[in-house]
Write a protein that holds these residues in place. Structure first.
Motif, PDB file in Angstrom:
ATOM      1  N   THR A  23       0.290  -1.306  -0.067  1.00  8.67           N
ATOM      2  CA  THR A  23      -0.100  -0.383  -0.631  1.00  8.67           C
ATOM      3  C   THR A  23       0.974   1.394  -0.164  1.00  8.67           C
ATOM      4  OG1 THR A  23      -0.307   0.017   2.450  1.00  8.67           O
ATOM      5  CG2 THR A  23      -1.959  -1.077   0.924  1.00  8.67           C
ATOM      6  N   HIS A  24       1.075   1.297  -1.349  1.00 11.78           N
ATOM      7  CA  HIS A  24       1.725   3.339  -1.271  1.00 11.78           C
ATOM      8  C   HIS A  24       1.924   4.261  -1.489  1.00 11.78           C
ATOM      9  CE1 HIS A  24       5.702   1.151  -1.079  1.00 11.78           C
ATOM     10  NE2 HIS A  24       5.981   0.346  -2.525  1.00 11.78           N
ATOM     11  N   PHE A  25       1.587   5.284  -0.721  1.00 12.16           N
ATOM     12  CA  PHE A  25       0.536   6.550  -0.577  1.00 12.16           C
ATOM     13  C   PHE A  25      -0.805   5.788  -1.035  1.00 12.16           C
ATOM     14  CE2 PHE A  25       4.923   7.124  -1.793  1.00 12.16           C
ATOM     15  CZ  PHE A  25       5.517   8.713  -0.844  1.00 12.16           C
ATOM     16  N   PHE A  26      -1.570   4.951  -0.223  1.00 14.60           N
ATOM     17  CA  PHE A  26      -2.568   4.436  -0.368  1.00 14.60           C
ATOM     18  C   PHE A  26      -3.599   4.920   1.092  1.00 14.60           C
ATOM     19  CE2 PHE A  26      -6.138   0.727   1.097  1.00 14.60           C
ATOM     20  CZ  PHE A  26      -5.973   0.699  -0.145  1.00 14.60           C
ATOM     21  N   PHE A  27      -3.114   4.370   2.526  1.00 15.24           N
ATOM     22  CA  PHE A  27      -4.177   4.818   3.732  1.00 15.24           C
ATOM     23  C   PHE A  27      -4.055   6.556   3.631  1.00 15.24           C
ATOM     24  CE2 PHE A  27      -1.279   0.508   5.444  1.00 15.24           C
ATOM     25  CZ  PHE A  27      -2.831  -0.117   4.988  1.00 15.24           C
ATOM     26  N   ASP A  28      -3.621   7.333   2.749  1.00 14.80           N
ATOM     27  CA  ASP A  28      -3.877   8.792   3.577  1.00 14.80           C
ATOM     28  C   ASP A  28      -4.453   8.653   2.879  1.00 14.80           C
ATOM     29  OD1 ASP A  28      -2.875   8.950   0.575  1.00 14.80           O
ATOM     30  OD2 ASP A  28      -1.249  10.267   0.756  1.00 14.80           O
TER      31      ASP A  28
ATOM     32  N   TRP B 215       3.978  -6.881   5.071  1.00 13.92           N
ATOM     33  CA  TRP B 215       2.396  -5.696   4.179  1.00 13.92           C
ATOM     34  C   TRP B 215       3.796  -4.348   4.156  1.00 13.92           C
ATOM     35  CZ3 TRP B 215      -3.209  -5.473   5.186  1.00 13.92           C
ATOM     36  CH2 TRP B 215      -3.499  -4.422   4.845  1.00 13.92           C
ATOM     37  N   LEU B 216       3.854  -4.512   3.254  1.00 14.01           N
ATOM     38  CA  LEU B 216       5.043  -2.821   2.878  1.00 14.01           C
ATOM     39  C   LEU B 216       3.920  -1.763   2.542  1.00 14.01           C
ATOM     40  CD1 LEU B 216       7.222  -1.115   1.858  1.00 14.01           C
ATOM     41  CD2 LEU B 216       6.980  -2.364  -0.276  1.00 14.01           C
ATOM     42  N   VAL B 217       4.499  -0.645   3.696  1.00 14.63           N
ATOM     43  CA  VAL B 217       3.835   0.762   3.410  1.00 14.63           C
ATOM     44  C   VAL B 217       4.065   2.143   3.110  1.00 14.63           C
ATOM     45  CG1 VAL B 217       2.445   2.320   5.185  1.00 14.63           C
ATOM     46  CG2 VAL B 217       2.228  -0.246   5.589  1.00 14.63           C
ATOM     47  N   SER B 218       3.821   3.016   2.243  1.00 15.93           N
ATOM     48  CA  SER B 218       4.562   3.990   2.144  1.00 15.93           C
ATOM     49  C   SER B 218       3.319   4.861   2.161  1.00 15.93           C
ATOM     50  CB  SER B 218       5.520   4.820   0.295  1.00 15.93           C
ATOM     51  OG  SER B 218       6.483   3.011   0.643  1.00 15.93           O
ATOM     52  N   ASP B 219       4.253   6.502   3.265  1.00 20.26           N
ATOM     53  CA  ASP B 219       3.273   7.428   3.020  1.00 20.26           C
ATOM     54  C   ASP B 219       3.641   8.874   3.322  1.00 20.26           C
ATOM     55  OD1 ASP B 219       0.339   8.785   3.487  1.00 20.26           O
ATOM     56  OD2 ASP B 219      -0.546   6.684   3.849  1.00 20.26           O
ATOM     57  N   PHE B 220       2.902   9.801   3.161  1.00 23.43           N
ATOM     58  CA  PHE B 220       3.442  10.795   4.116  1.00 23.43           C
ATOM     59  C   PHE B 220       3.051  10.990   5.520  1.00 23.43           C
ATOM     60  CE2 PHE B 220       1.943  11.889  -0.112  1.00 23.43           C
ATOM     61  CZ  PHE B 220       3.387  13.351  -0.292  1.00 23.43           C
ATOM     62  N   ARG B 221       3.765  11.812   6.477  1.00 28.83           N
ATOM     63  CA  ARG B 221       3.873  11.812   8.248  1.00 28.83           C
ATOM     64  C   ARG B 221       3.876  13.430   8.589  1.00 28.83           C
ATOM     65  NH1 ARG B 221       9.314  11.305  10.485  1.00 28.83           N
ATOM     66  NH2 ARG B 221       8.339  10.542  12.252  1.00 28.83           N
TER      67      ARG B 221
ATOM     68  N   LYS C 104       2.904  20.047   8.028  1.00 28.24           N
ATOM     69  CA  LYS C 104       1.856  20.286   7.929  1.00 28.24           C
ATOM     70  C   LYS C 104       1.233  21.187   6.458  1.00 28.24           C
ATOM     71  CE  LYS C 104       0.309  20.001  13.328  1.00 28.24           C
ATOM     72  NZ  LYS C 104       0.045  20.837  14.253  1.00 28.24           N
ATOM     73  N   ILE C 105       2.214  22.209   6.259  1.00 28.14           N
ATOM     74  CA  ILE C 105       1.596  23.347   5.713  1.00 28.14           C
ATOM     75  C   ILE C 105       1.391  21.628   4.119  1.00 28.14           C
ATOM     76  CG2 ILE C 105       2.007  24.920   3.721  1.00 28.14           C
ATOM     77  CD1 ILE C 105       3.319  25.759   6.641  1.00 28.14           C
ATOM     78  N   LEU C 106       2.606  21.690   3.840  1.00 29.21           N
ATOM     79  CA  LEU C 106       2.339  19.970   2.863  1.00 29.21           C
ATOM     80  C   LEU C 106       1.619  19.818   2.366  1.00 29.21           C
ATOM     81  CD1 LEU C 106       3.871  19.438   0.189  1.00 29.21           C
ATOM     82  CD2 LEU C 106       5.493  17.751   2.078  1.00 29.21           C
ATOM     83  N   VAL C 107       1.048  18.297   3.358  1.00 27.32           N
ATOM     84  CA  VAL C 107      -0.004  17.832   3.797  1.00 27.32           C
ATOM     85  C   VAL C 107      -1.588  18.696   3.681  1.00 27.32           C
ATOM     86  CG1 VAL C 107      -1.357  16.303   4.940  1.00 27.32           C
ATOM     87  CG2 VAL C 107       1.458  16.031   4.797  1.00 27.32           C
TER      88      VAL C 107
ATOM     89  N   ARG D   8      -6.493  15.106   6.872  1.00 23.88           N
ATOM     90  CA  ARG D   8      -5.945  14.329   8.016  1.00 23.88           C
ATOM     91  C   ARG D   8      -5.248  13.195   7.094  1.00 23.88           C
ATOM     92  NH1 ARG D   8      -6.709  11.542  11.894  1.00 23.88           N
ATOM     93  NH2 ARG D   8      -8.352  11.546  12.601  1.00 23.88           N
ATOM     94  N   LEU D   9      -4.075  12.796   7.382  1.00 27.55           N
ATOM     95  CA  LEU D   9      -3.498  11.505   7.628  1.00 27.55           C
ATOM     96  C   LEU D   9      -4.037  10.754   9.129  1.00 27.55           C
ATOM     97  CD1 LEU D   9       0.026  12.887   6.912  1.00 27.55           C
ATOM     98  CD2 LEU D   9      -1.479  11.944   5.179  1.00 27.55           C
ATOM     99  N   PRO D  10      -4.326   9.599   8.343  1.00 28.64           N
ATOM    100  CA  PRO D  10      -4.829   8.301   9.266  1.00 28.64           C
ATOM    101  C   PRO D  10      -3.786   7.971  10.201  1.00 28.64           C
ATOM    102  CG  PRO D  10      -4.642   7.318   7.281  1.00 28.64           C
ATOM    103  CD  PRO D  10      -4.442   9.016   7.156  1.00 28.64           C
ATOM    104  N   ASP D  11      -4.158   7.746  11.677  1.00 24.86           N
ATOM    105  CA  ASP D  11      -2.186   6.805  12.622  1.00 24.86           C
ATOM    106  C   ASP D  11      -2.855   5.767  11.778  1.00 24.86           C
ATOM    107  OD1 ASP D  11      -0.645   6.221  14.030  1.00 24.86           O
ATOM    108  OD2 ASP D  11      -1.818   6.491  15.414  1.00 24.86           O
ATOM    109  N   HIS D  12      -2.006   4.901  10.214  1.00 22.27           N
ATOM    110  CA  HIS D  12      -2.005   3.712  10.068  1.00 22.27           C
ATOM    111  C   HIS D  12      -1.442   2.639  11.347  1.00 22.27           C
ATOM    112  CE1 HIS D  12       1.368   4.654   8.063  1.00 22.27           C
ATOM    113  NE2 HIS D  12       2.269   3.782   8.207  1.00 22.27           N
ATOM    114  N   THR D  13      -0.003   2.941  11.717  1.00 15.82           N
ATOM    115  CA  THR D  13       0.662   2.357  12.395  1.00 15.82           C
ATOM    116  C   THR D  13      -0.537   2.037  13.247  1.00 15.82           C
ATOM    117  OG1 THR D  13       2.525   4.202  12.298  1.00 15.82           O
ATOM    118  CG2 THR D  13       2.322   2.921  14.529  1.00 15.82           C
ATOM    119  N   SER D  14      -0.742   2.440  14.755  1.00 14.64           N
ATOM    120  CA  SER D  14      -2.210   1.971  15.546  1.00 14.64           C
ATOM    121  C   SER D  14      -2.670   0.792  15.062  1.00 14.64           C
ATOM    122  CB  SER D  14      -2.960   3.096  15.909  1.00 14.64           C
ATOM    123  OG  SER D  14      -3.821   3.785  15.071  1.00 14.64           O
TER     124      SER D  14
END
Length: 223
Positions: free
Chosen positions: A113-118, A142-148, A159-162, A179-185
């Motif tokens: 899931t690359h830049f998907f959970f957002d 499970w491979l994850v890439s995303d903004f943080r 914050k401004i970029l996102v 807003r970005l979800p907390d995919h880690t939790s």
């Protein structure tokens, strides 16, 4: 998703827009853990967009079979074109991820899931995990890439970029998430993070997770 965005509108210009805004940073983030995926045999790829990552993964892992799921018909067409040399190992499904139910006994050993959970809320990510979890191998990666949003000096710029990216996608695609979800939790209830690599001063993350049972067993053996 609470409201399905129209990614068809951006599909053909997605790579250009990505390079104009972020250069090669997203690509570098996606590919960082590619060498760790070369033993996978049956992968589920959710929302890979135009298929740049998937084409490289299939090229480097000649034993891999992939199911690619996307809600955009145009994105899937681009993905299939890019992966034409590996078409006998690729199955595509046109649907949004929350409507996708893997066939019983599928046994995926890799999810990407690359830049998907957002594009989802935390309850939606939990629902996704409940739907596909039963069809994952105990040792699945499970491979994850995303903004943080990092701490420190980069917190405000991030914050401004996102916020700007969410606004742009809202205008172009109708994406309602803000807003970005907390995919880690969400992931940590079922998986353990094996490794994480940060890029762009912590604004980008790529993470490799593995099924919790196998991870805990391996840790116990080390002790």
């Amino acid at each position: 998703m609470s409201s399905k965005p129209g990614f068809d509108r951006i599909a053909k210009r997605y790579r250009l827009l990505e390079y104009l805004t972020m250069g090669r940073m997203l690509e570098q983030t996606r590919l960082h853990f590619l060498p760790r995926l070369l033993t996978a045999r049956n992968a589920l790829i959710l929302g890979d967009g135009d298929g740049r990552f998937l084409a490289q993964l299939l090229a480097e892992n000649s034993n891999l079979h992939v199911t690619a799921v996307d809600c955009s018909a145009t994105m899937l067409n681009l993905l299939r074109q890019r992966c034409t040399p590996y078409g006998d190992r690729l199955h595509t499904v046109l649907t949004d991820a929350l409507s996708f139910t893997p066939p019983a006994g599928t046994g995926y050993d890799l999810v990407v899931t690359h830049f998907f959970f957002d594009c989802f809320t935390e309850p939606e990510i939990d629902e996704l995990l409940r739907r596909i979890g039963p069809e994952l191998e105990p040792s699945a990666l499970w491979l994850v890439s995303d903004f943080r949003i990092p701490a420190g000096l980069m917190r405000l710029p991030a914050k401004i970029l996102v916020r700007a990216l969410y606004l742009a996608f809202r205008v172009i695609t109708g994406l309602c998430i803000t807003r970005l979800p907390d995919h880690t939790s969400c992931l940590s209830t079922r998986f353990r993070c094996l490794e994480r690599k940060l890029f762009l001063s912590g604004v980008l993350t790529t993470e490799l997770w593995q099924g919790a049972d196998l991870f805990l067993e391996a840790q116990a053996q080390k002790e």
